[in-house]
Design an enzyme around this catalytic site. Structure first.
Site, short mmCIF file in Angstrom:
data_model
loop_
_atom_site.label_atom_id
_atom_site.label_comp_id
_atom_site.label_asym_id
_atom_site.label_seq_id
_atom_site.Cartn_x
_atom_site.Cartn_y
_atom_site.Cartn_z
N HIS A 216 -20.19 -7.55 3.84
CA HIS A 216 -20.09 -8.95 4.28
C HIS A 216 -20.14 -9.08 5.80
O HIS A 216 -20.05 -10.17 6.34
CB HIS A 216 -18.82 -9.58 3.72
CG HIS A 216 -18.77 -9.46 2.22
ND1 HIS A 216 -18.14 -8.41 1.59
CD2 HIS A 216 -19.32 -10.22 1.25
CE1 HIS A 216 -18.31 -8.55 0.28
NE2 HIS A 216 -19.01 -9.62 0.05
N ASN B 133 -14.52 -22.15 -8.42
CA ASN B 133 -15.40 -21.36 -7.57
C ASN B 133 -15.40 -21.96 -6.15
O ASN B 133 -16.28 -21.69 -5.34
CB ASN B 133 -16.81 -21.36 -8.18
CG ASN B 133 -17.74 -20.38 -7.48
OD1 ASN B 133 -17.31 -19.48 -6.77
ND2 ASN B 133 -19.03 -20.57 -7.67
N HIS C 99 -20.23 -4.17 -12.33
CA HIS C 99 -19.85 -4.39 -10.93
C HIS C 99 -18.97 -5.62 -10.82
O HIS C 99 -19.21 -6.62 -11.49
CB HIS C 99 -21.11 -4.57 -10.07
CG HIS C 99 -20.82 -5.12 -8.71
ND1 HIS C 99 -20.17 -4.39 -7.74
CD2 HIS C 99 -21.02 -6.35 -8.17
CE1 HIS C 99 -20.02 -5.14 -6.66
NE2 HIS C 99 -20.53 -6.33 -6.89
N SER D 158 -29.18 -5.74 -5.30
CA SER D 158 -30.12 -6.48 -4.46
C SER D 158 -30.28 -5.81 -3.10
O SER D 158 -29.35 -5.18 -2.59
CB SER D 158 -29.65 -7.92 -4.28
OG SER D 158 -28.38 -7.95 -3.70
N ARG E 146 -21.42 -24.41 2.10
CA ARG E 146 -22.17 -23.78 1.01
C ARG E 146 -21.93 -24.47 -0.32
O ARG E 146 -20.79 -24.74 -0.69
CB ARG E 146 -21.75 -22.31 0.85
CG ARG E 146 -22.10 -21.46 2.01
CD ARG E 146 -23.51 -20.92 1.87
NE ARG E 146 -23.70 -19.85 2.82
CZ ARG E 146 -24.13 -18.64 2.50
NH1 ARG E 146 -24.41 -18.35 1.26
NH2 ARG E 146 -24.27 -17.72 3.43
N1 GLN Z 1 -26.47 -7.11 -8.65
C1 GLN Z 1 -26.09 -8.21 -7.83
C2 GLN Z 1 -26.61 -8.01 -6.41
O1 GLN Z 1 -26.65 -6.93 -5.96
C3 GLN Z 1 -24.60 -8.37 -7.77
C4 GLN Z 1 -24.22 -9.58 -6.98
C5 GLN Z 1 -22.76 -9.84 -6.92
O2 GLN Z 1 -21.97 -8.96 -7.13
N2 GLN Z 1 -22.36 -11.02 -6.59
O3 GLN Z 1 -26.93 -8.94 -5.73
ZN ZN Z 2 -20.48 -8.05 -5.74
#
Ligand code: GLN
Ligand code: ZN
Length: 767
Positions: free
Chosen positions: A705, A122, A652, A443, A525
């Site tokens: 982003h 990561n 997702h 979110s 980070r």
């Molecule tokens: N459901 C999460 C959000 O919207 C998905 C975050 C992600 O894909 N990293 O924050």
């Molecule tokens: Zn995402």
């Protein structure tokens, strides 16, 4: 001679993230560059001295970085795109930060270099960009300065560099495909490394480590030739300094023979990942008489104590082939936290099972000492006995209920009925959605206010009631706003969550949490993954109350929001005593309970995020299915297989590079998937088309982003691009990821444009 110990790399962010704080301070203008340099030097000195005190022989230098070691390598080779050079900073550090983060100010306006995940970790590296005609030359003194700095402290270090093969394979070139033929570039890069070698020879270095993790990947035509060309040239410059060719994150069985013939003084092999293949290759081809094998026995990717008996067995196996065996960390320790010291929240009984970077130094030394010991000495060794005791007996009481549940699973539990096509029809009727339904990823902006309130709650400064009221108000406002702008499927906004993995871990049995076990993710980070400690089960419903509350506040469909089992495991420290497959199954059952409770509470659409599914896709294609997808994909199905046909399951993913595993993604059997599809990246749409992808899909129509607000027209164009490749009945309209890191100022206008664009396209389609 006693067995040599070597550390591939050490964490650089600092025990208390000192480097993060001072660099971020510099970016904000709170301190100057000299302060950054001073802290950096203190950290380097501290880390070298720690390793010296632990008795490590080959202590790394140049493993330090202000941002990323790949970026440092690019700068070392003068691989600096013109747009950054044009900013004409006085300091190399400012150029470095502009390349890493972009720059917007009086000197100009440039975006950052792209960032990618470093193999299966990561950790993210910056992708160097080699422009046509780039003048490759030695452009920095960083490796030499750091070597001299340590030398002045009385420590003769082993400088570490990313090797030229890995650098060229990961760099982006305009003529990527021609790279192997572009002898000019290859020769120029080799020449710089040869110069580095010569320079270190003059400075009195004994060893130089060149990291070539890219060697553990499948080879494309020309790769082996490229590797040989590079190293034949580099090794020709070798005088006194010894060269350690270091590999990690897998095996190099397919090139071991070649590597062994090139005459390296050391070859570093990962004996955690790729253990069998590496050992077999060594046994088959032998080891050149002047070469030492660096046995990577101390895991640099996990936090558990090393099993000395196992490590000694590995060293013994190598000693059957060659007397020249050193012991090493299996990879850089960059990927583990600093020290278990201060983790007072974890009971001592449990904490003794963990080894972070500092503790791993002692392990490495102890393994080396034991490797030289006679049988009698081993019998008398307290260190060995104490280590053995950690692995004798059960570390943690198993949860028989979990074991029973897993054992009781049948093939039917992994299959949802009826078939997706059938479900999709039923869902369309049940949910009453328009064509091209609009939604978001979950979110909404986590404002300062939200974070401040959570901090207050955590510190006990406000009551649970007060905190809950605050979250409710946030949800209410977020729903109202979504209704006003006309989104179809709403979300509650995830204001109650700090992190999509930690939030779930905290509500599951079997997890432990640290105070300070930070690991660098990118730049400054860091992340603090939870630890899978025991068998996992759900302690109590996790999200049901909030989702049900949100649904009660609107007549629209409210989407429930969960993190999937593969992502939870990939962003935690997994156990080593049972397989990842087994742990993922346990997690899947826990999340399955949550899915069914959400459904029972009246939630009709449930999204199960698998943001990190691709991260741990094995590096070798032949391993993709047998070692990963064959259980990861069914684990996802296990989570949702028991819901009603009319309950719509979404997933997702935060990337679009799934062309090569598109059938596996379809086999997750979700009803809908949303994913990132940045502008112009139409390859994935082609793949969806060509594979007859069955899952309905929402390729992100704008990039979250960036703070930029996309226009309605832009999004409309984007939708038409999508409709070119996909069946209109399968398309969803959404941003490309969660909106947590954005501000409200750009989020709402962007979403208004998104809804307006979807409506405009719908109207035209209806004609
Ligand atoms: N459901 C999460 C959000 O919207 C998905 C975050 C992600 O894909 N990293 O924050
Ligand atoms: Zn995402």
């Amino acid at each position: 001679m006693s067995t040599l110990t070597s550390v591939s790399g050490f964490p650089r962010i600092g025990q208390n993230r000192e480097l993060k704080k001072i660099i971020e301070g510099y970016w904000k203008g709170a301190n100057d560059l000299d302060a950054v340099k001073a802290t950096a030097a203190e950290l380097r000195a501290k880390h070298w001295k720690l390793q010296q005190a632990a008795g490590i022989d080959l202590i790394p230098s140049n493993d330090f970085s202000y941002y990323d070691q790949m970026l440092d390598t690019a700068i070392l080779l003068n691989v600096i795109p013109k747009r950054y050079e044009r900013l004409a900073f006085e300091n190399q550090e400012d150029t470095l930060f502009a390349m890493a983060r972009g720059y917007q100010g009086e000197k100009g306006d440039v975006t950052a270099l792209p960032m990618k995940k470093w193999f299966t970790t990561n950790y993210h590296y910056l992708v160097p960009e080699i422009e046509p005609g780039e003048e490759i030359k030695l452009n920095s003194t960083k490796p030499f300065d750091e070597f001299n700095e340590a030398k002045a402290l009385g420590i003769l270090t082993k400088p570490v560099l990313i090797g030229p093969y890995t650098f060229l394979k990961l760099a982006r070139t305009d003529q990527a495909t021609e790279l192997e033929y572009d002898k000019g570039l290859v020769n120029a890069v080799a020449a710089v490394y040869a110069e580095v070698l010569t320079k270190f020879n003059e400075l009195g270095a004994e060893w130089l480590q060149l990291d070539e993790p890219y060697l553990v990947l499948d080879k494309e035509p020309g790769d082996v030739e490229l590797f040989k060309t590079l190293y034949t040239k580099i090794l020709a410059a070798k005088a006194g300094v010894k060269v350690l060719l270091n590999t990690y994150f897998g095996h190099i069985a397919d090139v071991y023979e070649t590597v062994n013939l090139l005459g390296f003084d050391g070859i570093g092999l990962d004996l955690n990942e790729g253990r069998e293949e590496n050992l077999e290759a060594v046994a088959k081809y032998g080891v050149a008489s002047n070469t030492t094998i660096f046995a990577g026995v101390i895991n640099g990717r996990n936090i558990w104590r090393n099993n000395y008996a196992t490590s000694l067995g590995l060293v013994d196996a190598l000693k059957q082939v060659t007397p020249n065996v050193a012991v090493s960390t299996a990879s850089s320790l960059l990927h583990v936290p600093f020290s278990t010291e201060g983790e007072t929240g974890i009971p001592a009984e449990d904490l003794k099972h963990f080894a972070f970077a500092v503790e791993k130094l002692d392990e490495l030394k102890e393994v080396a000492v034991l490797a030289d010991a006679t049988e009698d000495e081993k019998k008398a060794s307290e260190a060995l006995a104490a280590n053995q005791a950690l692995f004798d007996g059960t570390r943690v009481a198993a949860d028989p209920a979990v074991a029973k549940r897993v054992a009781g699973l049948t093939a039917d539990d992994f299959v949802r009925q009826p078939a997706r096509e059938e479900r999709q029809k039923l869902q369309r009727e049940a949910l009453g959605l328009p064509p091209l339904p609009t939604t978001t990823i979950g979110s909404f902006p986590q404002t300062k206010e939200v974070r401040a309130e959570r901090a207050k709650f955590r510190k006990g400064e406000i009551t649970k009631e007060a905190y809950d009221e605050f979250i409710k108000a946030q949800i209410d406002a977020c729903i109202k706003h979504q209704e006003e702008i006309g989104l179809d499927v709403l979300v509650h906004g995830e204001f109650e969550r700090n992190d999509m993995v930690e939030y779930f871990g905290q509500n599951l049995n079997g997890f432990l949490f640290t105070k300070n076990a930070w690991v660098q993710s990118y730049g400054t980070r860091c992340v603090k993954p939870p630890i899978v400690w025991g068998d996992v089960s759900r302690a109590k419903p996790i999200t049901v109350e909030w989702s049900a509350y949100a649904q009660s506040r609107t007549n629209h469909v409210m989407k429930g929001m969960l993190t999937g089992p593969v992502t939870i495991l990939n962003w935690s420290w997994p156990r080593e005593d049972i397989t990842h497959e087994e742990q993922t199954k346990q997690l899947a059952l826990a999340i399955r309970d949550e899915v069914l409770d959400l459904e029972a509470a009246g939630i009709k659409v449930i999204q199960i995020d698998e943001a990190a599914l691709r991260e741990k896709l094995p590096l070798r294609k032949s391993d993709w299915h047998v070692k990963y997808l064959d259980w990861a994909v069914p684990a996802f199905r296990l989570v949702h297989s028991a819901v009603k046909p009319t309950t719509q399951i979404h997933t997702h993913m935060c990337y679009s590079e799934f062309n090569d595993i598109i059938r596996d993604i379809d086999a997750m059997d979700a009803d809908v998937i949303s994913f990132e599809a940045s502008r112009g990246d139409l390859v994935v749409l082609d793949a969806i088309h060509d594979a007859h992808f069955e899952t309905e899909a929402g390729p992100g129509v704008y990039d979250i982003h960036s703070p930029r607000i996309p226009s309605e027209k832009e999004i409309e164009d984007r939708i038409y691009e999508i409709l070119d490749k996909m069946d209109v009945n399968k398309v969803w309209i959404n941003p490309d990821c969660g909106l947590k890191t954005r501000g409200n100022a750009e989020t709402w206008p962007s979403l208004e444009h998104l809804v307006a664009a979807a409506k405009a396209v719908r109207a035209k389609l209806a004609k």
